[in-house]
Design an enzyme around this catalytic site. Sequence first.
Site, PDB file in Angstrom:
ATOM      1  CB  CYS A 136      87.499   9.425  75.446  1.00 13.08           C
ATOM      2  SG  CYS A 136      89.056   9.368  76.522  1.00 13.08           S
ATOM      3  CG  ASN A 145      84.943  14.244  83.734  1.00 13.51           C
ATOM      4  OD1 ASN A 145      84.449  13.928  84.971  1.00 13.51           O
ATOM      5  ND2 ASN A 145      84.549  13.303  82.726  1.00 13.51           N
ATOM      6  CD  GLU A 174     106.630 -12.331  61.881  1.00 15.04           C
ATOM      7  OE1 GLU A 174     105.962 -12.814  62.896  1.00 15.04           O
ATOM      8  OE2 GLU A 174     106.917 -13.123  61.004  1.00 15.04           O
TER       9      GLU A 174
HETATM   10  C1  LIG Z   1      95.892   9.840  81.161  1.00 11.88           C
HETATM   11  C2  LIG Z   1      96.107  10.900  82.297  1.00 11.88           C
HETATM   12  C3  LIG Z   1      97.336  10.721  82.767  1.00 11.88           C
HETATM   13  C4  LIG Z   1      97.561  11.741  83.839  1.00 11.88           C
HETATM   14  N1  LIG Z   1      99.030  11.779  84.221  1.00 11.88           N
HETATM   15  C5  LIG Z   1      99.197  12.358  85.356  1.00 11.88           C
HETATM   16  C6  LIG Z   1     100.608  12.410  85.967  1.00 11.88           C
HETATM   17  O1  LIG Z   1     101.492  12.165  85.209  1.00 11.88           O
HETATM   18  N2  LIG Z   1     100.795  13.120  86.935  1.00 11.88           N
HETATM   19  C7  LIG Z   1      99.771  13.844  87.611  1.00 11.88           C
HETATM   20  O2  LIG Z   1     100.066  14.319  88.593  1.00 11.88           O
HETATM   21  N3  LIG Z   1      98.445  13.534  87.387  1.00 11.88           N
HETATM   22  C8  LIG Z   1      98.174  12.932  86.180  1.00 11.88           C
HETATM   23  N4  LIG Z   1      96.687  12.932  85.893  1.00 11.88           N
HETATM   24  C9  LIG Z   1      95.982  13.162  86.912  1.00 11.88           C
HETATM   25  C10 LIG Z   1      95.293  14.540  86.408  1.00 11.88           C
HETATM   26  O3  LIG Z   1      96.416  15.534  86.685  1.00 11.88           O
HETATM   27  C11 LIG Z   1      94.190  14.712  87.260  1.00 11.88           C
HETATM   28  O4  LIG Z   1      93.124  13.950  87.036  1.00 11.88           O
HETATM   29  C12 LIG Z   1      93.795  16.258  87.047  1.00 11.88           C
HETATM   30  O5  LIG Z   1      94.695  17.136  87.661  1.00 11.88           O
HETATM   31  C13 LIG Z   1      92.436  16.363  87.933  1.00 11.88           C
HETATM   32  O6  LIG Z   1      91.798  17.512  87.553  1.00 11.88           O
HETATM   33  P1  LIG Z   1      90.416  17.801  87.071  1.00 11.88           P
HETATM   34  O7  LIG Z   1      90.280  19.236  86.865  1.00 11.88           O
HETATM   35  O8  LIG Z   1      90.423  16.819  85.730  1.00 11.88           O
HETATM   36  O9  LIG Z   1      89.646  16.883  88.087  1.00 11.88           O
HETATM   37  P2  LIG Z   1      88.103  16.147  88.119  1.00 11.88           P
HETATM   38  O10 LIG Z   1      88.104  14.973  87.627  1.00 11.88           O
HETATM   39  O11 LIG Z   1      87.134  17.286  87.626  1.00 11.88           O
HETATM   40  O12 LIG Z   1      88.014  16.268  89.792  1.00 11.88           O
HETATM   41  C14 LIG Z   1      88.786  15.707  90.671  1.00 11.88           C
HETATM   42  C15 LIG Z   1      88.549  15.684  92.265  1.00 11.88           C
HETATM   43  O13 LIG Z   1      88.889  16.916  92.367  1.00 11.88           O
HETATM   44  C16 LIG Z   1      87.672  17.673  93.216  1.00 11.88           C
HETATM   45  N5  LIG Z   1      87.786  19.028  92.924  1.00 11.88           N
HETATM   46  C17 LIG Z   1      88.247  19.708  91.859  1.00 11.88           C
HETATM   47  N6  LIG Z   1      88.233  20.868  91.842  1.00 11.88           N
HETATM   48  C18 LIG Z   1      87.536  21.277  93.137  1.00 11.88           C
HETATM   49  C19 LIG Z   1      87.776  22.403  94.007  1.00 11.88           C
HETATM   50  N7  LIG Z   1      87.758  23.690  93.261  1.00 11.88           N
HETATM   51  N8  LIG Z   1      87.305  22.447  94.934  1.00 11.88           N
HETATM   52  C20 LIG Z   1      86.829  21.158  95.655  1.00 11.88           C
HETATM   53  N9  LIG Z   1      86.976  20.001  94.951  1.00 11.88           N
HETATM   54  C21 LIG Z   1      87.697  20.069  93.666  1.00 11.88           C
HETATM   55  C22 LIG Z   1      86.530  16.976  92.556  1.00 11.88           C
HETATM   56  O14 LIG Z   1      85.467  16.991  93.525  1.00 11.88           O
HETATM   57  C23 LIG Z   1      87.061  15.506  92.321  1.00 11.88           C
HETATM   58  O15 LIG Z   1      87.024  14.712  93.300  1.00 11.88           O
HETATM   59  C24 LIG Z   1      96.653  11.848  84.798  1.00 11.88           C
HETATM   60  C25 LIG Z   1      95.335  11.676  84.346  1.00 11.88           C
HETATM   61  C26 LIG Z   1      95.100  11.018  83.244  1.00 11.88           C
HETATM   62  C27 LIG Z   1      93.568  10.891  82.805  1.00 11.88           C
HETATM   63  S1  FES Z   2      90.413   7.292  73.583  1.00 13.10           S
HETATM   64 FE1  FES Z   2      92.394   7.168  74.178  1.00 13.10          FE
HETATM   65  S2  FES Z   2      92.863   9.201  75.051  1.00 13.10           S
HETATM   66 FE2  FES Z   2      90.579   9.192  74.448  1.00 13.10          FE
END
Ligand SMILES: Cc1cc2nc3c(=O)[nH]c(=O)nc-3n(C[C@H](O)[C@H](O)[C@H](O)COP(=O)(O)OP(=O)(O)OC[C@H]3O[C@@H](n4cnc5c(N)ncnc54)[C@H](O)[C@@H]3O)c2cc1C
Ligand code: FES
Length: 1359
Positions: free
Chosen positions: A74, A273, A1275
């Site tokens: 998703c 993402n 239940e």
């Molecule tokens: C269901 C769920 C549970 C989570 N639980 C936790 C948790 O318990 N603890 C926790 O700490 N986190 C948690 N997270 C958050 C998760 O750790 C962060 O969303 C993740 O680390 C972000 O990394 P990404 O690569 O997906 O970032 P992206 O979504 O791809 O980017 C995030 C941001 O970072 C910037 N960015 C990324 N890389 C660079 C770069 N190299 N240089 C400059 N800018 C950059 C992007 O521009 C953007 O603004 C959770 C997320 C979800 C969806």
């Molecule tokens: S639909 Fe719930 S984690 Fe993707």
Amino acid sequence: MSSPSELIFFVNGKKVVQKNADPEEVLLGFLRRKAGLTGTKYGCGGGGCGACTVMVSRYNHSQEKVVHFTVNACLQPIVTLHGAAVVTVEGVGSTKTKLHPVQERIAKAHGSQCGFCTPGMVMSMYTLLRNKPQPNMEDIREALGGNLCRCTGYRPIIDGFKTFCGSETSGCCQNGGGGGGKCCMENGTNGSKTNSSEESDISQELFPVDDFLPLDPSQDLIFPPELMIMEKKLSRDALYFQGQRVNCVAPSELSHLLELKAEHPSAPLIVGNTSIGPKMLLKGVHHPLVVYAGRIPELRAVTWGKNGLTIGAACSLSTLKEEVEKAVVKMEEERTRGYRVILQTLQCLAGKQIRNMATIGGNLLSANPKYDLSSALAALDCSLHVISADGMRSVPLNEKLFTDFGKTALRPNEVLLSIDIPFSKPWEFVAGYRQAQRREFAFSFVNAGMKVAIREGTNIVESLNIYYGGVGSTLVKPRLTCQQLIGRSWVEDLLTEACRLLKEDVDVSPSIHGGRAEYRKSLAISFFFKFYMQVVLEMTERGVSDTDLPLEYLSALKPFKNEVPQGQQSYQLVSVAQPSSDPVGRPSMHQSAFQQATGEAKYYDDLPPVEGELFIFMVTSTRAHAKIINIDPSEALKMPGVVTFVSAGDVPGANRRLWFNNPEELFIEEEVLCVGQIICAVVAESREQARRAAQKVQVTYQDLQPVFFTIEDAIKHKSYFEPKRKVERGDVDEALKTAEHILEDEIYMGGQEHFYMETQGLIAVPKGENEEMDLFVSTQHAAFTQELVGMALGIDSNKITCHVKRLGGGFGGKVMKIAALSAITAVAAHKTGRAVRCCLERGDDMLITSGRHPFLGKYKVGYNNDGTIVAADVIYYSNGGCTLDESAFIMDKAVLHMDNGYKIPNLRGRGVVCKTYLPSYTAFRGFGGPQGLTVIESVLHEVAVRCGLPPEKVREINMYREEQCYTHYKQPFCPTDMVRCWDECLERANYQDRLQAIQVFNSSNRWKKRGIAAVPQKFGVGFSKGFYNQGAALVNIFKDGSVLVTHGGTEMGQGINTKAIQIASRVLKVPMSSIFIKETCTGNVPNAAPSAASFGTDAVGMAVKDACEKLMRRLQPLMEKNPQNTWKQWVSDAFFQKISLSATGFFMGPPTDVDWEKGEGQAYYYFTFGACCSEVEIDCLTGDHKNIRTDIVMDVGRSINPALDIGQVEGGFVQGVGLYTIEELQFSPDGVLMTRGPSQYKVPALCDVPAQLNVHLLADAENPYAIYLSKGIGEPPVFFGSTIFFAIKAAIAAARKERGLGDTFPLSSPATAEKIRMACQDQFTKMVRGLQAMSNTGSVFLNKVTSEKPCLAVKVHPC
Ligand SMILES: Cc1cc2nc3c(=O)[nH]c(=O)nc-3n(C[C@H](O)[C@H](O)[C@H](O)COP(=O)(O)OP(=O)(O)OC[C@H]3O[C@@H](n4cnc5c(N)ncnc54)[C@H](O)[C@@H]3O)c2cc1C
Ligand code: FES
Ligand code: FES
């Protein structure tokens, strides 16, 4: 932008080439809608449930190997998949070709109930096996940590999967010795019967493992060689993707990335993402250009140098974990202390799928204080390498990096290249802490990283780093504290001073996002206290500390260990005389478990699009109480793809109806009564278009008064629904005068969201003739849906057909609201003449459909010193929300259950449903029963505390005992089996011994406390409105001998179809494999009652039996005439002799009813009994708790299917654990539901299941009233979650007692970490609350338990 690139990836071995890939398209949508692979499910759309888990494989050129990892489809944009191979549940195995062992084992181990989570579970386990064919239990725990299941309670899933562990790697068992359980590896093995002779007909075998398919890697799809070649060629071309609204560039060279960043500084980088994605997908944030940085090798580089690790910013959190894990194993402890902290942090951070996707750079630069890494890495003095077209610079990772929520000090054109994570130095001590709503897979309330450098050989502080996330809008360093403690000795004075400074330095605003300001602040200080002790401990080991750390303090340092739940399940075998071909009473697998495990099982949204299908999206009120002045859809109608707009004026029949004299509207026409009521809807060609257009509908309101949301305010406003209820036994007022003591108190119990994994929805298909319409709908009450659709369209029911194949969970939430949604969708289909699909997004589902009623129980109770309760007077108030819905019936059930298992001679219950401006609460498993029972159990608990008696003694003194008893509404019943359950439960739980052990534990542990609690249960089965107690079925035998059963119940995971087939099989004497149930259909079985009230199998089972017996009576002469013939021949003979092979069956249940004037009646058909005992441990400093062990003994009569019944017991119990501990709904001051997805609302995950969960079905129990002597079970088990609540309360009481506080104190349900922590009052909470906390000597070690007790002398590992 250059011309669009070709996107190439593989799905299940098939090449996908997308010439115009849309950067907004995520893999889940692609799989389900374009590839027709509907096995991967939508549960939340935000990475929070795991239903969409798939495996992604990539060829890693530098390592020359293929890597496999799970992702949440998703959140995975398809444009990030170039060069990847995706495997979905369909690619793993199928019933048509061959099941994969993972699919087979989860199914056979009864790990699939509604099946909606099953494909995700399968994919998590499958990926684990691809990487590690012989995993251990910890691997399984880790792999499944990001997958939620709302039905099973997880234990059977684990039981199925642990069969992949070799005996030496199973991690076994935690159970063989303690508490009478048997070894975990025996569950579901040939283990079967117990040895003891008196229990020789008791079995522990729920499934045989002998015939399991072996794990055969040759069955796995190979990584496409084409992708390997592609990767080896190392194409350096950038990729360009152009969507309708968003463009994406995916450079492969750093220089190009920097150019792009210079040119488009506001375009966000995406890698995982997981942070940007939810904002764009769920919150409507729009970025016209995004830059995918996952292809840049420099950003993925991992280098070990002499100072430590340099890790590329685009490395996933899993890669980070693997790297530091390696270091921790290989290198000396002193250098890897910081890495241990990172490991510990990562273990609880999100689930495995998110850790595989999320990057370290994204985590840091999202600048979200809830994210855990910033505080830990800042404490370790990490630094960042940032790069831009202007060059590279090094930036220290500290509080200055984060300028505001979501903002950093990086320049817009800069990119984070890598992070330096240094080795720890010899005299550095480090720690990381976090506390969240749920221990794993939940954002932390507060996280902290701490490091102190001590001057070698001394106890003098050279430098101190303390960082907190979650106490402000950015990362916080309490500067004053860190500065002022430099040069001080690490002794108790320093602790006192630190706490004083932190109190000033950590300024948590009362308006902090997410609230809980006091709790957060107390966590900040408590974390430091833990750190202080940890450092003392380590310094003591080095001989440089002379601080006396009392031994009873040390357990505060041990974080709770997450364990894989184990347990024992037992049931009585069928009699040896029962033919082996008769399946009744045996643990048969869920009828469609294989289809569920392979993704072949179809739910409503899995049905392929109907030609010309449209999509509907609801527009809901944003005000709690307001007059609608105007609805302006003009902007929405201009949006691309929009076909029409529907509101009250479009309803051809009745928009408004009376429900027990209370008005209910489909579309609100004039006055909204809560946030979330449906005002109108937009219909468009696609769901995205409908969603976007719905946001453009302008509704003008005029706010009205009053507006209130709570029960207390409703009482002030005298805002109630009718009728009010009263039941009384004896003379309460007189009896209260005679009691030795009077207690007046109250208990509040919060509501609960159903969180079925499949959100509500349907497809309405107009047939184009005679106004006929078919609905494929996820409802527990097809007949009511049909009726409401008919009313809305002004069409007779005979033209409307509801089809229900199965539900992805219901729990009572799909009885009422889905009917209104169906009617609205049908109106849209009627208006457009086209099929319309409605599929609520998780947030809207939670907002619109609401859940379990919050209750307030106010009571006055008279009791004697020996714990006898002579009289109790309880007023129940429920929050009904803004319309009546089923609130009145739910209140009836609460009041009728108020006596539970207790013969309180004078008992009065009154029930009042409050009308507030919140979404209307509705039915939820237990239907008021848990609330009614909880209040009376609270009374018992409080009386016991006040009498200084063990609660179980007070329960026993007051329990119904005689052979013939009467409830407080004069229904006769026999409590013998309840008492048997109770006695057996306490015995199996080894209650008395453990109570003593707990007392010993509590006296020797200051900051951790344990509690144990047990409750009995008497739960009424069936509807108290007698007319609902009916069941109908249709059984058809075809000429080939196969049998098709249809009945009025709905399959939502409880296994009603499986039981119906077992029953049909017994009567017809044909194997279960010859009997099929296709769907529930109002055209086949009309006017059926809802599948609810634990009465489904009773009603349907009897009806199926009736129909089958009719058929057998017709076939009997043929059988007698030709006994040597086969079933097929008899059936064939019958056909040729013109004997009907179709029969309806009907069950007219008992005439239950209550005369509310007299307050008496036969409310229920019979009672299901049980007892449950739970033990917990709490962390007094953080409010965290661990469910240690639960024992349940349940009377289900003669179980029709012990595996399914045990599944219901475990699943219901775990849902109850959520209700009473972690599931907390939060509303804004304006009445907006804030908890609208799994990120904010936590249902139990694997980590919440008691480490040991034992379930025993009471032997030798028979229920003469129901089908084959069985009992309804859906239940009752929910209420058993209250044992965790009362055990927590006992543990808190132990903590308070030690601190000289009273052991009577208020605790409302759910007992969240915040409430536990704040109830365990101590010097830190007092400090936060501005109370006098310091002792005269200024020490924070107030109330030292026993100064004469031994202090630290031994080496203790604080984990
Ligand atoms: C269901 C769920 C549970 C989570 N639980 C936790 C948790 O318990 N603890 C926790 O700490 N986190 C948690 N997270 C958050 C998760 O750790 C962060 O969303 C993740 O680390 C972000 O990394 P990404 O690569 O997906 O970032 P992206 O979504 O791809 O980017 C995030 C941001 O970072 C910037 N960015 C990324 N890389 C660079 C770069 N190299 N240089 C400059 N800018 C950059 C992007 O521009 C953007 O603004 C959770 C997320 C979800 C969806
Ligand atoms: S639909 Fe719930 S984690 Fe993707
Ligand atoms: S079986 Fe897991 S959610 Fe239903």
